[in-house]
Design a protein around this motif. Structure first.
Motif, PDB file in Angstrom:
ATOM      1  N   ASP A   1      39.159  34.661  49.882  1.00  0.00           N
ATOM      2  CA  ASP A   1      39.525  35.801  50.349  1.00  0.00           C
ATOM      3  C   ASP A   1      40.316  35.888  51.046  1.00  0.00           C
ATOM      4  O   ASP A   1      40.482  35.855  52.031  1.00  0.00           O
TER       5      ASP A   1
ATOM      6  N   GLU B   1      31.321  40.710  47.381  1.00  0.00           N
ATOM      7  CA  GLU B   1      32.984  41.075  47.050  1.00  0.00           C
ATOM      8  C   GLU B   1      33.729  40.371  46.379  1.00  0.00           C
ATOM      9  O   GLU B   1      34.533  40.169  46.430  1.00  0.00           O
TER      10      GLU B   1
ATOM     11  N   SER C   1      27.208  40.700  46.218  1.00  0.00           N
ATOM     12  CA  SER C   1      27.674  41.749  47.004  1.00  0.00           C
ATOM     13  C   SER C   1      28.731  42.752  46.051  1.00  0.00           C
ATOM     14  O   SER C   1      29.821  42.222  46.346  1.00  0.00           O
ATOM     15  N   THR C   2      28.534  44.370  46.278  1.00  0.00           N
ATOM     16  CA  THR C   2      30.373  43.981  45.620  1.00  0.00           C
ATOM     17  C   THR C   2      29.810  46.029  46.570  1.00  0.00           C
ATOM     18  O   THR C   2      28.923  46.538  46.599  1.00  0.00           O
ATOM     19  N   PRO C   3      31.360  46.730  46.228  1.00  0.00           N
ATOM     20  CA  PRO C   3      31.606  48.051  47.045  1.00  0.00           C
ATOM     21  C   PRO C   3      30.247  48.840  45.779  1.00  0.00           C
ATOM     22  O   PRO C   3      30.375  48.571  44.174  1.00  0.00           O
TER      23      PRO C   3
ATOM     24  N   HIS D   1      41.590  45.652  42.261  1.00  0.00           N
ATOM     25  CA  HIS D   1      39.604  46.188  41.982  1.00  0.00           C
ATOM     26  C   HIS D   1      40.269  46.404  40.690  1.00  0.00           C
ATOM     27  O   HIS D   1      40.841  47.075  40.291  1.00  0.00           O
TER      28      HIS D   1
ATOM     29  N   GLY E   1      28.762  50.041  49.658  1.00  0.00           N
ATOM     30  CA  GLY E   1      28.588  49.328  48.396  1.00  0.00           C
ATOM     31  C   GLY E   1      27.164  48.470  47.898  1.00  0.00           C
ATOM     32  O   GLY E   1      25.971  49.001  48.792  1.00  0.00           O
TER      33      GLY E   1
END
Length: 243
Positions: free
Chosen positions: A40, A112, A141-143, A165, A230
């Motif tokens: 990240d 993410e 996990s993701t928006p 994105h 999310g």
């Protein structure tokens, strides 16, 4: 997990939104995990000493964390991030060499990440094709494609989206995606939108306004979880995924 019929006005039954980092940290307690896309770059360069870097939060709770990232910021020899965690420069689409070197993990986490890659279905199938990972659960996990904060700022002609994105998912598209890759979805949990970078980079009235906006959004998310910031998908392998 609710059995979906994919009808236009089908009710979707989900729980209240959670704090994403705290929830993921709790899921890996005492486990050995692979952390996909671990670096990240924004977090590593700006937040690694804060409370907002997922990799560091996972290391607090897990027994051991192997982060996997092919960013040029990860040297060939890798990065030691704590006493029980490191990030290696490797390909998330080919986990077999990492399994050979570090063993089979208890879980695979991807925080993410999938909104940043151009082949999410291919990634899930690639993981499923590694025989050693046939019993390893996924926690991704993701928006949310349908979230309050983008709707609200959309009324002002704005959109909050990272330049990296490539796609964004809803509850049903995530369910479809994992099923087509051969995974059984145990739960899709909504999580609250948070804006730590905006809050920490602002001051005075701007900081107060951002905090007030976050609080307002979080209240709305609690009332209507389907419009939360999310999703956290917990899935386990089903059948072997086809090529």
């Amino acid at each position: 997990m609710q059995q979906l019929n994919y009808t236009a006005l089908e009710p979707v039954r989900i729980g209240r939104p959670v704090d994403r980092l705290s929830f993921l940290e709790a899921q890996v307690k005492g486990k050995r995990i692979f952390d996909l896309g671990a670096l990240d770059e924004t977090a590593y360069t700006k937040k690694r000493n804060s409370n907002h870097w997922l990799h560091a939060r996972l290391a607090r709770s897990a027994d051991f964390v192997i982060g996997i990232d092919n960013s040029p910021l990860v040297p060939v020899e890798g990065l030691t991030t704590s006493e029980n965690s490191r990030i290696i420069n490797a390909n998330i689409f080919d986990l077999a060499p990492t399994v050979e070197q570090y063993g089979v993990p208890d879980a695979i986490v991807a925080g993410e990440l999938i909104e940043h890659i151009d082949g999410t279905l291919g990634l899930l199938k690639a993981i499923a094709r590694v025989d050693a990972l046939n019993d390893v659960p996924l926690v991704f996990s993701t928006p949310n494609a349908c979230c309050w904060h983008n709707a609200l700022i959309g009324l002002m002609g704005r959109e909050s989206m990272h330049p990296d994105h490539l796609q964004i998912y809803s509850y049903k598209t995530l369910s479809t995606l994992f099923a087509r890759a051969g995974y059984r979805v145990q739960a899709i949990t909504p999580y609250h939108a948070r804006f730590p970078e905006m809050i920490e980079s602002s001051s005075g009235l701007a900081s107060m306004a951002t905090r007030a906006f976050q609080t307002t959004v979080n209240v709305l998310e609690t009332l209507t979880p389907l419009l939360s910031g999310g999703w956290i998908v917990q899935a386990s392998p089903g059948r072997r995924a086809d090529a």
